[in-house]
Design an enzyme around this catalytic site. Structure first.
Site, PDB file in Angstrom:
ATOM      1  N   ASP A  84      -2.968   4.687  -2.514  1.00  0.00           N
ATOM      2  CA  ASP A  84      -4.161   5.334  -1.566  1.00  0.00           C
ATOM      3  C   ASP A  84      -4.585   6.802  -2.122  1.00  0.00           C
ATOM      4  O   ASP A  84      -3.626   7.534  -2.546  1.00  0.00           O
ATOM      5  CB  ASP A  84      -3.682   5.544  -0.222  1.00  0.00           C
ATOM      6  CG  ASP A  84      -4.682   5.685   0.819  1.00  0.00           C
ATOM      7  OD1 ASP A  84      -5.396   4.747   1.057  1.00  0.00           O
ATOM      8  OD2 ASP A  84      -4.750   6.740   1.337  1.00  0.00           O
ATOM      9  N   ASP A 112       0.897  -1.199  -0.036  1.00  0.00           N
ATOM     10  CA  ASP A 112      -0.062   0.022   0.000  1.00  0.00           C
ATOM     11  C   ASP A 112       1.005   1.192   0.092  1.00  0.00           C
ATOM     12  O   ASP A 112       1.977   1.398   0.602  1.00  0.00           O
ATOM     13  CB  ASP A 112      -0.780   0.238   1.139  1.00  0.00           C
ATOM     14  CG  ASP A 112      -2.318   0.440   0.927  1.00  0.00           C
ATOM     15  OD1 ASP A 112      -2.612   1.663   0.501  1.00  0.00           O
ATOM     16  OD2 ASP A 112      -3.188  -0.389   1.183  1.00  0.00           O
ATOM     17  N   HIS A 129     -11.424  -3.103   2.673  1.00  0.00           N
ATOM     18  CA  HIS A 129     -11.289  -2.686   4.381  1.00  0.00           C
ATOM     19  C   HIS A 129     -11.984  -1.459   4.483  1.00  0.00           C
ATOM     20  O   HIS A 129     -12.112  -1.024   5.783  1.00  0.00           O
ATOM     21  CB  HIS A 129      -9.997  -2.237   4.875  1.00  0.00           C
ATOM     22  CG  HIS A 129      -9.273  -1.364   4.106  1.00  0.00           C
ATOM     23  ND1 HIS A 129      -9.036  -1.397   2.688  1.00  0.00           N
ATOM     24  CD2 HIS A 129      -8.960  -0.056   4.501  1.00  0.00           C
ATOM     25  CE1 HIS A 129      -8.332  -0.092   2.330  1.00  0.00           C
ATOM     26  NE2 HIS A 129      -8.329   0.585   3.397  1.00  0.00           N
ATOM     27  N   ASP A 130     -12.481  -0.844   3.464  1.00  0.00           N
ATOM     28  CA  ASP A 130     -13.256   0.404   3.681  1.00  0.00           C
ATOM     29  C   ASP A 130     -14.948   0.074   3.449  1.00  0.00           C
ATOM     30  O   ASP A 130     -15.798   1.326   3.680  1.00  0.00           O
ATOM     31  CB  ASP A 130     -12.871   1.541   2.711  1.00  0.00           C
ATOM     32  CG  ASP A 130     -11.545   2.093   2.938  1.00  0.00           C
ATOM     33  OD1 ASP A 130     -11.304   1.997   4.215  1.00  0.00           O
ATOM     34  OD2 ASP A 130     -10.754   2.354   2.031  1.00  0.00           O
ATOM     35  N   GLU A 185      -6.297   3.778  -6.116  1.00  0.00           N
ATOM     36  CA  GLU A 185      -7.575   4.032  -5.700  1.00  0.00           C
ATOM     37  C   GLU A 185      -8.032   5.331  -5.887  1.00  0.00           C
ATOM     38  O   GLU A 185      -7.331   6.464  -5.446  1.00  0.00           O
ATOM     39  CB  GLU A 185      -7.276   4.022  -3.973  1.00  0.00           C
ATOM     40  CG  GLU A 185      -8.806   3.884  -3.338  1.00  0.00           C
ATOM     41  CD  GLU A 185      -8.723   4.401  -1.998  1.00  0.00           C
ATOM     42  OE1 GLU A 185      -9.902   4.229  -1.372  1.00  0.00           O
ATOM     43  OE2 GLU A 185      -7.980   5.178  -1.556  1.00  0.00           O
TER      44      GLU A 185
HETATM   45  C1  GLC Z   1      -8.200   5.363   1.712  1.00  0.00           C
HETATM   46  C2  GLC Z   1      -8.119   3.987   2.398  1.00  0.00           C
HETATM   47  C3  GLC Z   1      -8.802   4.374   3.663  1.00  0.00           C
HETATM   48  C4  GLC Z   1      -8.127   5.379   4.409  1.00  0.00           C
HETATM   49  C5  GLC Z   1      -8.094   6.786   3.357  1.00  0.00           C
HETATM   50  C6  GLC Z   1      -7.072   7.629   4.183  1.00  0.00           C
HETATM   51  O1  GLC Z   1      -9.563   5.553   1.099  1.00  0.00           O
HETATM   52  O2  GLC Z   1      -8.385   2.951   1.872  1.00  0.00           O
HETATM   53  O3  GLC Z   1      -8.845   3.298   4.493  1.00  0.00           O
HETATM   54  O4  GLC Z   1      -8.909   5.922   5.698  1.00  0.00           O
HETATM   55  O5  GLC Z   1      -7.645   6.303   2.161  1.00  0.00           O
HETATM   56  O6  GLC Z   1      -5.676   7.306   4.134  1.00  0.00           O
END
Ligand code: GLC
Length: 581
Positions: free
Chosen positions: A219, A111, A351-352, A278
């Site tokens: 991320d 990540d 995980h979100d 992402e």
């Molecule tokens: C992304 C991650 C999430 C995190 C956010 C801030 O969306 O997947 O878990 O809280 O970024 O880093």
């Protein structure tokens, strides 16, 4: 409802990259497996489960952050990019994990969280230390709004809200300025306008690749280029702050930055690497640009449209019922949009997000297994690279938490505080509204067996184990050929072996049907028909004559599925038809 004759007009499958036939498995280390009894999952826990993952058949492990971190957002707030947090282990453990994966023919994707750091990262500590520190400009520092009293509500440089409630700015009394944080105040945003920031990030990425990692999941990477004027954003109903996303989602320099990153980090490397960005709020049109191999940006993106369909105005605290027609319209549009250029990533959960079977299927005892398998088949047989989130392969469900004190996620806790103190909602109303889509649903420990704490830890788990671990667990499934786990093995295997799955054209069928998800995947000479019933009521489909002699490929009911026109509750049926030529 008629399933039309599929058109197999595809030409020879182009020689695309290895990841077209690969499946990625996401590990959220805190909740995966704990080796040392401190109640938090760790790297040695993951190492102990490598054979489990290998047997599942996945090709890549995406590891959520294990770097040194204050853990304000469970590691998405990084204090040191080049070390492992002691709660997870050591760099030597990580090397052992990398080697263990490589020995088994699997890859490791790390990540990469470089839209922000932790406020405890030395870069930010320096940046905060004085206005003339050379790293001051590595973050977004701005003066209070003119004519206001610094440090009081409304004095923030603009009206943006943070994704984790409250304003997106925090006041630093020592220097009399605010810094920007799109997430928690312990996650200050890096200023990518500064070339030294970019160089430092690329150097760190190269350091990891040189150590043998095989790529990055990036991320919120489409947040790194911001409109430097930082204008106020529009206000939305039920929100206390303005929406800054128009000024930082896919900002003015995003493609330039990603192309530069590619040049500086990936261009000269020959190994099969994987990059996935992402990208909340990304559109199909933008995704074509991000994933066009000729532009050299990223291999694929995570889009968010299909996980926003069950909420009002993209507000996860206002859940609503999902309409299957909208899900098909959305995923179908992404399939079409990236058919000629670019590549999709495919996911139900991470995980979100809430647990896939609870959200898109039916997690009641009667239909949990059937619907979990149906969802696996539908997702994995789309064109794109599928992602399995830990526990999804077991049909793990959402958690029924009680009081707010049962929750651990900063997003939930901040929202609850804001909604009860500033928006006047009752505790009960807030808890009910956040139950279906909160992130802690996905963060309860992986259920390994029916022993205490589901075999996740010998200590006290950092977040409660789902009580259904007594019957939903890996030990009960690994050797059961009819289990959800073994169904995932089958769909993963299909991607490895069937060119129609990895390379075929996608055609959505029956877009208006409210219960049946139907599509074909075609390569010259062979077409797969995929039918999924998204309901607990039997459905009728009219198959054309061409399917009379079709061969069954996969089904989630016992026995060989016939090409009949009936779909039982939550049934998945997949057939193959060989065509001439
Ligand atoms: C992304 C991650 C999430 C995190 C956010 C801030 O969306 O997947 O878990 O809280 O970024 O880093």
């Amino acid at each position: 409802m008629t399933v039309e004759q599929p058109t197999a007009e595809s030409t020879e499958a182009p020689a695309r990259d290895w990841f077209q036939s690969a499946v990625v498995y996401q590990v959220y280390p805190r909740s995966f497996a704990d080796s040392d009894g401190d109640g938090i999952g760790d790297l040695r826990g993951i190492i102990s489960k490598l054979d489990y993952l290998h047997r599942l058949g996945v090709d890549v492990l995406w590891l959520s952050p294990i770097y040194t971190s204050p853990q304000d957002d469970n590691g998405y707030d990084i204090g040191d990019y080049r070390s492992v947090d002691p709660i997870f282990g050591t760099l030597a453990d990580l090397q052992e994990l990398t080697d263990g994966l490589h020995t088994r023919g699997m890859k490791l994707v790390m990540d990469l969280v470089v839209s922000h750091t932790s406020d405890e990262h030395p870069w930010f500590v320096e940046s905060r230390s004085s206005k003339d520190n050379p790293k001051r400009d590595w973050y977004w520092w701005r003066k209070p709004r003119a004519g206001t009293v610094p440090g009081t509500p409304g004095a923030e440089p603009n009206n943006w809200g943070s994704a984790f409630s409250g304003p997106a700015w925090d006041y630093d009394p020592a220097s009399g300025e605010y810094y920007l944080h799109l997430f928690s105040k312990k996650q200050p945003d890096l200023n990518w306008e500064n070339p030294d920031v970019r160089a430092a990030v690329y150097e760190m990425m190269n350091w990891w690749l040189d150590r043998g990692v095989d790529g990055f999941r990036m991320d919120v990477i489409n947040f790194i280029s911001k409109d430097t004027a930082l204008p106020d954003g529009p206000m939305a109903d039920g929100r206390l702050y303005g929406d800054g996303t128009p000024y930082y989602i896919g900002g003015p320099r995003i493609h330039e930055f990603l192309q530069e990153m590619h040049r500086e980090v990936f261009a000269d490397r020959t190994g099969p690497l994987l990059t996935v960005g992402e990208m909340p709020g990304v559109t199909v049109e933008e995704a074509v640009l991000f994933t066009d191999p000729a532009r050299a940006e990223v291999d694929m993106v995570f889009q968010f449209e299909h996980v926003a369909l069950d909420q009002e105005n993209g507000n996860k605290w206002r859940p609503k019922k999902l309409k299957l027609t909208e899900l098909k319209e959305t995923l179908g549009r992404w399939q079409d949009g990236l058919a000629a250029t670019g590549w999709n990533s495919l996911y139900w959960g991470n995980h979100d997000q809430a647990r896939a079977v609870s959200r898109f299927g039916d997690d009641s005892p009667q239909y949990r297994e059937l619907s979990a398998k149906m969802l696996a088949g539908i997702l994995h047989l789309h064109r794109g690279t599928p992602y399995v989130y830990q526990g999804e392969e077991l049909g793990m469900t959402n958690m029924s938490f009680g009081a707010i004190s049962d929750y651990r996620d900063i997003e939930v806790l901040n929202h609850h505080r804001e909604a009860t103190t500033h928006l006047g909602h009752t505790d009960a109303d807030v808890l009910a509204a956040l139950a279906p889509l909160n992130r802690d649903n996905a963060r309860t420990p992986v259920q390994w067996d029916a022993t205490r704490h589901a075999g996740f830890t010998t200590g006290a788990p950092w977040i409660a184990v789902n009580p259904n671990a007594n019957h939903i667990n890996a030990a009960a499934q690994i050797d059961d050929p009819g289990s959800v786990y073994n169904f995932y093995r089958q769909v993963i295997e299909l991607r490895h072996t069937d060119a129609a799955v990895s390379h075929g054209d996608f055609t959505m069928l029956m877009p208006e049907d409210e219960h049946v998800y139907a599509f074909t995947r075609s390569i010259p000479g062979s077409t797969l028909l995929v039918l999924g019933n998204f309901s607990g009521i039997g459905q009728h489909v009219t198959l054309g004559e061409a399917w009379d002699t079709a061969e069954p490929v996969l089904g989630n009911y016992p026995g060989n599925a016939s090409a009949s026109d009936q779909l039982r509750p939550w049934e998945l049926k997949v057939f193959r038809r060989h065509s001439d030529g």
